[in-house]
Design an enzyme around this catalytic site. Structure first.
Site, PDB file in Angstrom:
ATOM      1  CB  SER A 164      -0.949  -0.033   1.183  1.00  0.00           C
ATOM      2  OG  SER A 164      -0.267   0.296   2.341  1.00  0.00           O
ATOM      3  CD  GLU A 194      -0.929   6.800 -12.304  1.00  0.00           C
ATOM      4  OE1 GLU A 194      -1.188   6.844 -13.512  1.00  0.00           O
ATOM      5  OE2 GLU A 194      -0.623   5.770 -11.709  1.00  0.00           O
ATOM      6  CE  LYS A 254      -4.555   6.123  -2.464  1.00  0.00           C
ATOM      7  NZ  LYS A 254      -5.869   5.546  -2.223  1.00  0.00           N
ATOM      8  CG  ASP A 301     -12.214   6.209  -3.730  1.00  0.00           C
ATOM      9  OD1 ASP A 301     -11.607   5.272  -3.168  1.00  0.00           O
ATOM     10  OD2 ASP A 301     -13.014   6.950  -3.148  1.00  0.00           O
ATOM     11  CE1 TYR A 336      -1.401   0.187  -8.590  1.00  0.00           C
ATOM     12  CE2 TYR A 336      -3.608   1.046  -8.890  1.00  0.00           C
ATOM     13  CZ  TYR A 336      -2.731   0.223  -8.228  1.00  0.00           C
ATOM     14  OH  TYR A 336      -3.175  -0.556  -7.215  1.00  0.00           O
ATOM     15  CE  LYS A 373      -6.543   9.094   0.726  1.00  0.00           C
ATOM     16  NZ  LYS A 373      -6.487   8.166   1.832  1.00  0.00           N
ATOM     17  CB  CYS A 386     -46.801  28.161   5.782  1.00  0.00           C
ATOM     18  SG  CYS A 386     -45.316  29.203   5.667  1.00  0.00           S
ATOM     19  CB  CYS A 396     -47.391  32.962   6.790  1.00  0.00           C
ATOM     20  SG  CYS A 396     -47.879  31.872   5.434  1.00  0.00           S
ATOM     21  CB  CYS A 423     -46.055  28.446   1.991  1.00  0.00           C
ATOM     22  SG  CYS A 423     -46.986  29.885   2.542  1.00  0.00           S
ATOM     23  CB  CYS A 475     -45.787  33.579   3.168  1.00  0.00           C
ATOM     24  SG  CYS A 475     -44.529  32.655   4.059  1.00  0.00           S
TER      25      CYS A 475
END
Ligand code: IVH
Length: 666
Positions: free
Chosen positions: A82, A113, A115, A117, A225, A313, A407, A410, A425, A431
């Protein structure tokens, strides 16, 4: 006879593989889908008639396999490592310094380049044929997912080229592009199935299928990669090695770049961070690898990570926090929007304490309760969203969220139209919330642009009864304003000045500022270009309105309704009486200037859109037609004009360029 069949089969395979490579690896298809399908059908037919010629690496063999009972474990000849992480420029600078000192060089070239996910994968090729695909697992032992990986079109089953190594292990990431993820989740929702939380989970879920036929439907992609085991020749640096892989049939990252030293690496980081949302796949940072393989060997490894590479990151776009409560806000058009109040959390680079929940249906869809822990997402400039509930953390006292019956501002009745998710409303400008929003819109930058008249001040002005609506703004006095809390004489005077100078505007801005439902800036511009005057817009019939480009039946209905309501007409009259004006756009002279002319627009214009040009020509009394005939006065041709240009030429209709168009419109 059968020798020629074999020749045809081999040729079909080669052609299909070439098309696959262009389509899935280079993103540059050379034949239409129909042609591809025809070749594939022919290959499948021949292979079923002559099964003795069938081989596993045939492009027809990506989807066929039957389900497994379990995945088999496989050992990695070279462990899959890793990466160490950096979270700041300091971290990265320290990493670079350590590495420079270790190998004793003044500056290091990095192959950079994104990373990706997704899920790491190891692909093993013997004599150019894919023989095994495995997950990373714990780095030493992973699982054999060959049958699933074979269904991924960007994974070559057979490598191309004379210089392919005897034995080659390619490593890379399997991921689900954003578009495929959206489509997959839309399908899941339509079938009442649970959607995946993010593309990474979707990719993992799709790979972990014992039935490869399911994986085959999931639109996964693979991007190479790095290289693991290799028996054969390979260039001596990462960047060149990746380009060899690309030639042999692998997708590599289009953003890959070599950067020399920390400053260049930081510039690369920032440029990708700002591009992040536009990329078609999710990334969570940048991977920097020392480009030289000699340098990599010198630096070596520590426990589970190489010393010559690092993952820098990006700020996380999703975090978990607590839902403190739900407020129901009333917008300018009365739409009632539930807003999540959150325990503040740092996500996507800012602290977030509110997130939109869109509408009640969304709350039901997520299954949200008061007191829940929730996943909050903030990607780029998009407003923060509540993505999902962390059910495992639901407290015993979690309470259902109940929508208001009237509402919340109002007390007027709430209406919900058939088939619409939004509740509204019914109070209109009665209102206070709708009134405040209407004023805020009126004063906003793209409307009358009244500096200093912000949300808080508007709220106070309405609550204190100093203004009832936009019609009252222009009679505000310095004395009235100076009495307000935290408002000195000077700022009161400034505000009155700002209000007075906002009186001079344009008709386009004025129409936009009125806040007619679904009439944004572009529609306001189109209305003015088409009708020319406020009187003409306000008295236009439904039929007149739908003539305007940009105005459909719904918007036409909103405009018509707006100008039918007495209080709106009173407001407009009050504004004009108070002295709002725009430079005279009575187009009597100009209207006549193009009257009786018919134009056709074709090709791409540089300084305006075709719709804009159309509106402006119509505004000057011309007709704009979609087809060229002998009645056409002239054709305005932009770039890449096609058949209409040819037709004009053949009919002898004058052809003018964009410059001429600009002159005519001036
Ligand atoms: S290089 C020794 N490059 O990130 C080099 N990894 O913690 C090993 N990943 O699980 C990895 N994009 O699957 C590398 N462009 C990229 C990557 C990448 C994603 C993943 C990889 C691994 C994790 C590293």
């Amino acid at each position: 006879m059968s020798a020629s069949v074999l020749d045809e089969i081999v040729e079909l395979r080669n052609t299909i593989e070439k098309h696959n490579y262009q389509y899935y690896v280079m993103d540059d298809p050379v034949v239409p889908d129909s042609e591809y399908d025809r070749l594939m059908q022919r290959l499948v037919k021949l292979e079923s008639e002559y099964p003795q010629y069938l081989v596993p690496e045939s492009p027809s063999q990506r989807v066929g396999a039957s389900p497994l009972d379990a995945f088999i474990q496989v050992s990695h000849e070279i462990p899959m490592l890793s990466l160490d992480n950096a979270f700041s420029e300091e971290d990265f600078t320290a990493f670079d310094k350590r590495l420079r000192e270790m190998v004793n060089v003044p500056s290091i070239e990095y192959c950079c380049e994104p990373k990706l996910d997704g899920i790491a994968v190891s692909l093993l090729y013997q004599e150019g044929v894919l023989v095994r695909a495995a997950t990373r697992g714990d780095g030493r032992v992973g699982e054999d997912i060959t049958l699933n990986v074979r269904t991924i079109k960007s994974v070559p089953l057979k490598l191309i080229g004379e210089d392919v190594p005897e034995k080659l292990e390619v490593r890379g990431e399997i991921y689900m592009p954003k578009k495929s993820f959206k489509e997959l989740n839309a399908r899941a929702l339509a079938q009442d199935e649970k959607p995946f939380a993010n593309p990474r989970n979707a990719a993992a879920g799709s790979l972990r299928q014992l039935n490869p036929k399911i994986t085959a439907t999931r639109n996964l992609e693979m991007c190479a990669y790095s290289v693991g085991v290799v028996e054969g020749a390979l260039p001596d640096n990462q960047h060149a090695a990746m380009h060899s892989l690309n030639r042999w049939g692998f997708r590599i990252n289009a953003e890959m770049q070599v950067c020399d030293g920390v400053a260049a690496c930081m510039a690369y980081f920032n440029s990708l961070l700002s591009k992040r949302d536009q990329l078609p796949y999710e990334i969570d940072g940048i991977v920097y690898k020392a480009n030289s393989f000699t340098l990599q060997r010198q630096a070596g490894f520590v426990s589970r990570a190489p010393r010559w590479a690092i993952a820098f990151k990006f700020p996380a776009q999703e975090e978990i926090t607590e839902l403190l409560g739900v407020d129901f806000q009333v917008g300018r058009t009365g739409a009632i929007t539930p807003v999540a109040r959150l325990k503040p959390v740092f996500v996507g680079g800012v602290t977030v304490s509110n997130a939109t929940l869109h509408n009640m249906d969304e709350i039901t869809r997520i299954g949200l309760m008061n007191g829940d822990s929730v996943v909050v997402r903030r990607a780029g400039d998009v407003i923060p969203q509540v993505v999902s509930v962390v059910l495992a953390r639901r407290p015993d006292n979690a309470k259902a969220i109940t929508p208001p019956l009237t509402c919340p501002v109002c007390d007027s009745a709430i209406e919900k139209q058939e088939g619409e998710a939004v509740a509204r409303c019914s109070g209109g400008l009665f209102c206070p919330a709708q009134r405040k929003e209407a004023i805020r819109h009126f004063a906003s930058r793209k409307a009358l642009d009244i500096e200093g008249l912000g949300e808080k001040l508007i709220s106070v002005l309405v609550d204190e009864g100093l203004i009832g609506g936009i019609g009252d703004l222009f009679s505000l006095t310095v004395n009235q304003l100076a009495l307000l809390e935290r408002m000195g004489e000077k700022s009161a005077q400034n505000l009155v000045n700002a209000i007075q100078s906002a009186k001079k505007t344009t008709l386009e801005k004025f129409v936009y500022a009125l806040g007619i439902r679904e009439v944004g800036e572009a529609t306001a511009r189109a209305l003015v270009a088409h009708f020319g005057t406020l009187e003409a817009i306000s008295s236009a019939s439904y039929e007149d309105l739908i003539e305007v480009s940009d105005v459909g039946p719904v918007v036409a209905g909103h405009i018509k309704m707006f100008f039918e309501q007495p209080h709106n007409l009173e407001t407009v009259a009050a504004l004009l009486k108070n002295g709002i004006y725009w430079p005279d756009t009575t187009r009597h002279d100009t209207v006549k200037s193009l009257q009786g002319n018919t134009y056709v627009l074709t090709g791409t214009l540089v300084t305006m859109t075709r719709d804009e040009a159309k509106e402006r020509l119509i505004g000057k009394g011309a007709k704009v037609s979609g087809s060229v005939s002998t009645k056409t006065t002239a054709v305005f041709a932009g770039e890449a004009a096609g058949s209409k240009l040819a037709k004009a030429e053949s009919l002898g209709v004058p052809i003018l360029d964009e410059e001429a168009l600009i002159k005519i419109l001036a």
